[in-house]
Design a protein around this motif. Structure first.
Motif, mmCIF file in Angstrom:
data_model
loop_
_atom_site.group_PDB
_atom_site.id
_atom_site.type_symbol
_atom_site.label_atom_id
_atom_site.label_comp_id
_atom_site.label_asym_id
_atom_site.label_seq_id
_atom_site.Cartn_x
_atom_site.Cartn_y
_atom_site.Cartn_z
ATOM 1 N N UNK A 88 28.984 38.724 31.974
ATOM 2 C CA UNK A 88 30.021 38.768 33.004
ATOM 3 C C UNK A 88 30.887 37.513 32.989
ATOM 4 N N UNK A 89 30.292 36.360 32.704
ATOM 5 C CA UNK A 89 31.076 35.114 32.648
ATOM 6 C C UNK A 89 32.060 35.162 31.485
ATOM 7 N N UNK A 90 31.585 35.601 30.319
ATOM 8 C CA UNK A 90 32.475 35.704 29.156
ATOM 9 C C UNK A 90 33.560 36.752 29.406
ATOM 10 N N UNK A 91 33.195 37.857 30.033
ATOM 11 C CA UNK A 91 34.189 38.894 30.340
ATOM 12 C C UNK A 91 35.231 38.382 31.328
ATOM 13 N N UNK A 92 34.803 37.581 32.300
ATOM 14 C CA UNK A 92 35.749 37.026 33.270
ATOM 15 C C UNK A 92 36.741 36.092 32.581
ATOM 16 N N UNK A 93 36.275 35.238 31.687
ATOM 17 C CA UNK A 93 37.156 34.276 31.023
ATOM 18 C C UNK A 93 38.171 34.996 30.134
ATOM 19 N N UNK A 94 37.788 36.102 29.525
ATOM 20 C CA UNK A 94 38.691 36.823 28.632
ATOM 21 C C UNK A 94 39.567 37.837 29.368
ATOM 22 N N UNK A 95 39.026 38.478 30.388
ATOM 23 C CA UNK A 95 39.712 39.606 31.011
ATOM 24 C C UNK A 95 40.699 39.181 32.086
ATOM 25 N N UNK A 96 40.416 38.119 32.836
ATOM 26 C CA UNK A 96 41.313 37.724 33.930
ATOM 27 C C UNK A 96 42.697 37.331 33.416
ATOM 28 N N UNK A 97 42.833 36.487 32.374
ATOM 29 C CA UNK A 97 44.188 36.245 31.843
ATOM 30 C C UNK A 97 44.845 37.497 31.260
ATOM 31 N N UNK A 98 44.029 38.395 30.706
ATOM 32 C CA UNK A 98 44.571 39.650 30.183
ATOM 33 C C UNK A 98 45.155 40.514 31.301
ATOM 34 N N UNK A 99 44.517 40.499 32.478
ATOM 35 C CA UNK A 99 45.034 41.256 33.620
ATOM 36 C C UNK A 99 46.281 40.589 34.184
ATOM 37 N N UNK A 100 46.269 39.263 34.294
ATOM 38 C CA UNK A 100 47.410 38.554 34.872
ATOM 39 C C UNK A 100 48.632 38.589 33.968
ATOM 40 N N UNK A 101 48.451 38.840 32.683
ATOM 41 C CA UNK A 101 49.602 38.919 31.771
ATOM 42 C C UNK A 101 50.522 40.063 32.150
ATOM 43 N N UNK A 102 49.960 41.197 32.567
ATOM 44 C CA UNK A 102 50.767 42.343 33.015
ATOM 45 C C UNK A 102 49.918 43.162 33.978
ATOM 46 N N UNK A 103 49.839 42.758 35.250
ATOM 47 C CA UNK A 103 48.920 43.437 36.181
ATOM 48 C C UNK A 103 49.337 44.838 36.574
ATOM 49 N N UNK A 108 27.043 36.195 48.212
ATOM 50 C CA UNK A 108 25.621 35.868 48.322
ATOM 51 C C UNK A 108 24.893 35.933 46.988
ATOM 52 N N UNK A 109 25.152 36.979 46.206
ATOM 53 C CA UNK A 109 24.448 37.130 44.932
ATOM 54 C C UNK A 109 25.358 36.732 43.775
ATOM 55 N N UNK A 110 24.861 36.972 42.563
ATOM 56 C CA UNK A 110 25.578 36.542 41.367
ATOM 57 C C UNK A 110 26.894 37.281 41.214
ATOM 58 N N UNK A 111 26.921 38.589 41.421
ATOM 59 C CA UNK A 111 28.143 39.364 41.218
ATOM 60 C C UNK A 111 29.209 39.014 42.246
ATOM 61 N N UNK A 112 28.781 38.761 43.486
ATOM 62 C CA UNK A 112 29.754 38.364 44.506
ATOM 63 C C UNK A 112 30.425 37.045 44.145
ATOM 64 N N UNK A 113 29.646 36.094 43.658
ATOM 65 C CA UNK A 113 30.209 34.791 43.302
ATOM 66 C C UNK A 113 31.120 34.890 42.082
ATOM 67 N N UNK A 114 30.760 35.739 41.123
ATOM 68 C CA UNK A 114 31.620 35.918 39.953
ATOM 69 C C UNK A 114 32.931 36.604 40.329
ATOM 70 N N UNK A 115 32.884 37.537 41.264
ATOM 71 C CA UNK A 115 34.125 38.168 41.716
ATOM 72 C C UNK A 115 35.021 37.164 42.438
ATOM 73 N N UNK A 116 34.422 36.324 43.300
ATOM 74 C CA UNK A 116 35.206 35.293 43.984
ATOM 75 C C UNK A 116 35.781 34.290 42.990
ATOM 76 N N UNK A 117 34.998 33.954 41.968
ATOM 77 C CA UNK A 117 35.488 33.029 40.941
ATOM 78 C C UNK A 117 36.633 33.644 40.148
#
Length: 267
Positions: A44-59, A88-97
């Motif tokens: 999930x961490x690797x997916x967040x680093x790669x996917x978030x800029x990909x989404x922001x490029x053309x949301x 509270x859990x890992x997924x919630x914190x990754x979504x907030x991040x």
């Protein structure tokens, strides 16, 4: 990911003390197996680093290529909620991040990532965190440029250095790569204090939404015409072909009538 039986067999997580699995247990003891929570966290961490800029490029582009479908499904699940409480859990914190990373705020994103307690289970996690922090800063810079490219006409490199705590060389590499790949339309003014000049000729978000609504209305109208054509029969569907067919039928009937008159006159 964790429900796959083959993956559990490879990670030695579903072994019991039964007689069938005694050989597998001897080959790979339980204390040498990999924890599935660590595997999911790294994914999930690797997916967040790669996917978030990909989404922001053309949301607003629905056909944009996705890197991780599972991470997008996770974000869409949280976005569909009427209210999201304190993580509270890992997924919630990754979504907030991921939300803070999309706004270009790397410090809040990094604070959420360091609060996750799974780091203590990873060997030499301090070295991993030091490398990951640099990646978070670089991806936050990309998201910042994607998000605010239409809000600024120019932006100084010194501002980006102070905001993201990166060197001048790292910032230049990222910006030149985005310009070369045509992710952003901009140019760099080389001087003692270089700065980037944005070319704000992109379509606004309201115009994109309006074009999407028009396309959907056209699709609905075509579907309604097809349904009426199936029930009533040729109700406004393909009128040009109908006109051509009717004209051909009229010509044939006229030719038949002329032939009949000629036959009668001969008699």
């Amino acid at each position: 990911m964790t429900r796959d039986k083959i993956l559990k067999d490879i990670l030695c997580q579903n072994y019991t003390r039964s007689s069938e699995n005694e050989t597998k247990v001897q080959n790979m003891p339980y204390h040498l197996s990999i924890n599935l929570e660590i595997v999911e966290f790294i994914y999930l961490v690797v997916s967040m680093i790669l996917e978030v800029p990909n989404i922001q490029a053309d949301p607003y582009d629905e056909g944009h290529k996705s890197i991780s479908r599972k991470f997008r499904q996770l974000c869409s699940y949280y976005d569909a909620q009427a209210f999201n409480g304190q993580p509270e859990n890992m997924r919630d914190m990754l979504y907030a991040a991921s939300k803070d990373l999309g706004r270009g705020d790397w410090q809040k994103c990094w604070d959420w990532l360091t609060q996750i307690q799974i780091w203590q289970r990873i060997p030499n996690y301090e070295e991993v965190q030091a490398k990951l922090q640099i990646k978070v800063q670089e991806q936050a810079l990309k998201c910042y440029l994607f998000t605010f490219k239409n809000a600024f006409t120019n932006m100084a490199f010194t501002h980006l250095e102070n905001k993201f705590q990166l060197s001048r060389q790292q910032i230049q590499i990222i910006i030149y790569r985005l310009i070369y790949n045509q992710d952003i339309k901009a140019s760099v003014e080389q001087s003692d204090n270089p700065f980037i000049i944005f070319q704000n000729d992109d379509v606004s978000n309201n115009k994109r939404i309006a074009t999407q609504v028009i396309d959907k209305i056209q699709q609905f109208s075509k579907l309604n015409e097809k349904l009426l054509d199936a029930k009533i029969g040729s109700f406004g569907f393909q009128p040009e072909k109908e006109q051509v067919d009717s004209s051909k039928y009229r010509k044939k009937s006229q030719n038949r009538y002329k032939k009949q008159q000629n036959m009668q006159r001969r008699k």
